[in-house]
Design a protein around this motif. Sequence first.
Motif, short mmCIF file in Angstrom:
data_model
loop_
_atom_site.label_atom_id
_atom_site.label_comp_id
_atom_site.label_asym_id
_atom_site.label_seq_id
_atom_site.Cartn_x
_atom_site.Cartn_y
_atom_site.Cartn_z
N TYR A 125 5.62 -71.16 32.63
CA TYR A 125 5.50 -72.40 32.60
C TYR A 125 6.96 -72.74 31.77
CZ TYR A 125 5.66 -78.00 31.33
OH TYR A 125 5.75 -78.41 31.39
N ASN A 126 7.02 -72.25 30.33
CA ASN A 126 8.34 -72.45 30.31
C ASN A 126 9.65 -71.92 30.53
OD1 ASN A 126 6.72 -73.49 27.73
ND2 ASN A 126 7.42 -71.52 26.70
N LEU A 127 9.82 -70.92 31.02
CA LEU A 127 10.51 -70.54 32.38
C LEU A 127 10.48 -71.73 33.38
CD1 LEU A 127 10.81 -66.62 32.99
CD2 LEU A 127 12.32 -68.05 31.77
N SER A 128 10.15 -72.27 33.93
CA SER A 128 9.84 -73.48 34.92
C SER A 128 11.10 -74.18 34.47
CB SER A 128 9.43 -73.05 35.85
OG SER A 128 8.20 -74.08 35.44
N ASP A 129 10.06 -75.06 32.84
CA ASP A 129 10.32 -76.05 33.06
C ASP A 129 12.15 -75.70 32.09
OD1 ASP A 129 10.13 -78.84 31.64
OD2 ASP A 129 9.77 -77.67 29.35
N LYS A 130 12.65 -74.81 31.43
CA LYS A 130 14.03 -74.55 31.17
C LYS A 130 14.46 -75.09 31.93
CE LYS A 130 15.84 -71.47 28.15
NZ LYS A 130 16.70 -70.30 27.00
N LEU A 131 14.44 -74.55 33.24
CA LEU A 131 15.31 -74.17 34.37
C LEU A 131 15.65 -75.58 34.95
CD1 LEU A 131 16.85 -73.13 36.17
CD2 LEU A 131 15.56 -72.95 37.70
N ARG A 132 14.70 -76.48 35.02
CA ARG A 132 14.07 -77.96 35.48
C ARG A 132 15.12 -79.18 34.31
NH1 ARG A 132 9.69 -78.89 33.80
NH2 ARG A 132 8.58 -78.50 35.52
N LYS A 133 14.61 -78.53 32.49
CA LYS A 133 16.04 -79.31 31.71
C LYS A 133 17.23 -78.99 31.94
CE LYS A 133 12.43 -79.48 28.74
NZ LYS A 133 11.51 -80.14 27.32
N ILE A 134 17.55 -78.03 32.58
CA ILE A 134 19.44 -77.32 32.50
C ILE A 134 19.76 -78.14 33.91
CG2 ILE A 134 20.66 -76.11 33.95
CD1 ILE A 134 18.71 -73.60 32.21
N TYR A 135 18.74 -78.50 35.20
CA TYR A 135 18.87 -79.50 35.83
C TYR A 135 19.18 -80.96 35.51
CZ TYR A 135 20.31 -75.76 38.63
OH TYR A 135 20.96 -74.62 39.40
N ASN A 136 18.31 -81.90 34.89
CA ASN A 136 17.77 -82.79 34.51
C ASN A 136 18.49 -83.56 33.41
OD1 ASN A 136 16.05 -82.77 36.37
ND2 ASN A 136 14.30 -82.94 35.11
N GLN A 137 19.25 -82.27 32.00
CA GLN A 137 20.39 -83.16 31.42
C GLN A 137 21.74 -83.27 31.75
OE1 GLN A 137 20.25 -80.11 28.66
NE2 GLN A 137 18.35 -80.49 27.34
N ASN A 138 22.27 -84.80 30.99
CA ASN A 138 23.88 -84.59 32.05
C ASN A 138 24.78 -84.10 30.90
OD1 ASN A 138 25.53 -86.13 32.98
ND2 ASN A 138 25.43 -87.92 32.33
N ILE A 139 24.58 -82.97 30.95
CA ILE A 139 25.65 -81.85 30.76
C ILE A 139 27.18 -81.34 31.69
CG2 ILE A 139 23.72 -80.61 28.98
CD1 ILE A 139 23.49 -78.24 31.01
N THR A 140 27.90 -80.70 31.08
CA THR A 140 29.26 -80.32 32.29
C THR A 140 29.13 -78.66 32.50
OG1 THR A 140 29.86 -79.11 29.58
CG2 THR A 140 30.69 -82.33 30.09
N LYS A 141 29.63 -78.64 33.21
CA LYS A 141 29.12 -77.54 34.09
C LYS A 141 29.42 -76.11 32.97
CE LYS A 141 31.40 -75.47 38.17
NZ LYS A 141 32.70 -75.62 39.44
N SER A 142 30.99 -76.58 31.85
CA SER A 142 30.42 -74.88 31.24
C SER A 142 29.37 -74.71 30.51
CB SER A 142 31.95 -75.62 30.34
OG SER A 142 31.40 -76.53 29.61
N VAL A 143 28.46 -75.70 29.68
CA VAL A 143 27.87 -76.04 28.81
C VAL A 143 26.42 -75.41 29.40
CG1 VAL A 143 26.17 -77.51 28.16
CG2 VAL A 143 28.06 -77.33 27.63
N ALA A 144 25.92 -76.21 31.47
CA ALA A 144 25.07 -75.19 32.09
C ALA A 144 25.46 -73.61 32.16
CB ALA A 144 25.45 -76.23 33.66
N MET A 145 26.85 -73.26 32.66
CA MET A 145 27.25 -72.07 32.75
C MET A 145 26.85 -71.30 31.51
SD MET A 145 31.46 -71.93 33.84
CE MET A 145 31.21 -70.03 33.81
N LEU A 146 26.53 -71.98 30.14
CA LEU A 146 25.74 -70.99 29.07
C LEU A 146 24.37 -70.93 28.96
CD1 LEU A 146 26.46 -69.64 26.09
CD2 LEU A 146 26.57 -72.18 25.01
#
Length: 125
Positions: free
Chosen positions: A28-49
Amino acid sequence: KSREKWTESQNIRAGIVFQEYPDLEVAYNLSDKLRKIYNQNITKSVAMLKLAHWFKDVEESGFKSFSILKNTITNHYNDILNYFDERSTNASAESFNAKIKNFRMQLRGVRDKAFFLFRLSKIFA
């Protein structure tokens, strides 16, 4: 559903389930962490990290299904990261493609390509 949107009873039930089956909590934590990466308003470089950290977590978890997902993301890495530039997907194109396939299936194939394209343009244009 993210933890923030859980009701009190869902929170209690999740606590019981996660206590009995700790692997479910890791998944659950893995799937939630991936979901949060896409739902946050972050830049491409932060998303890569953040994706790199998620990849490390997936490798440490040992889940085969998440490893397959990680490999899929890796194979399409640049295309997936383009999402963070404009926050747009090709979902509308995929939806239209599905409509075309369904239309073609209803006709049980296409013999006259020009007429098929004509009908398609009249219906969907």
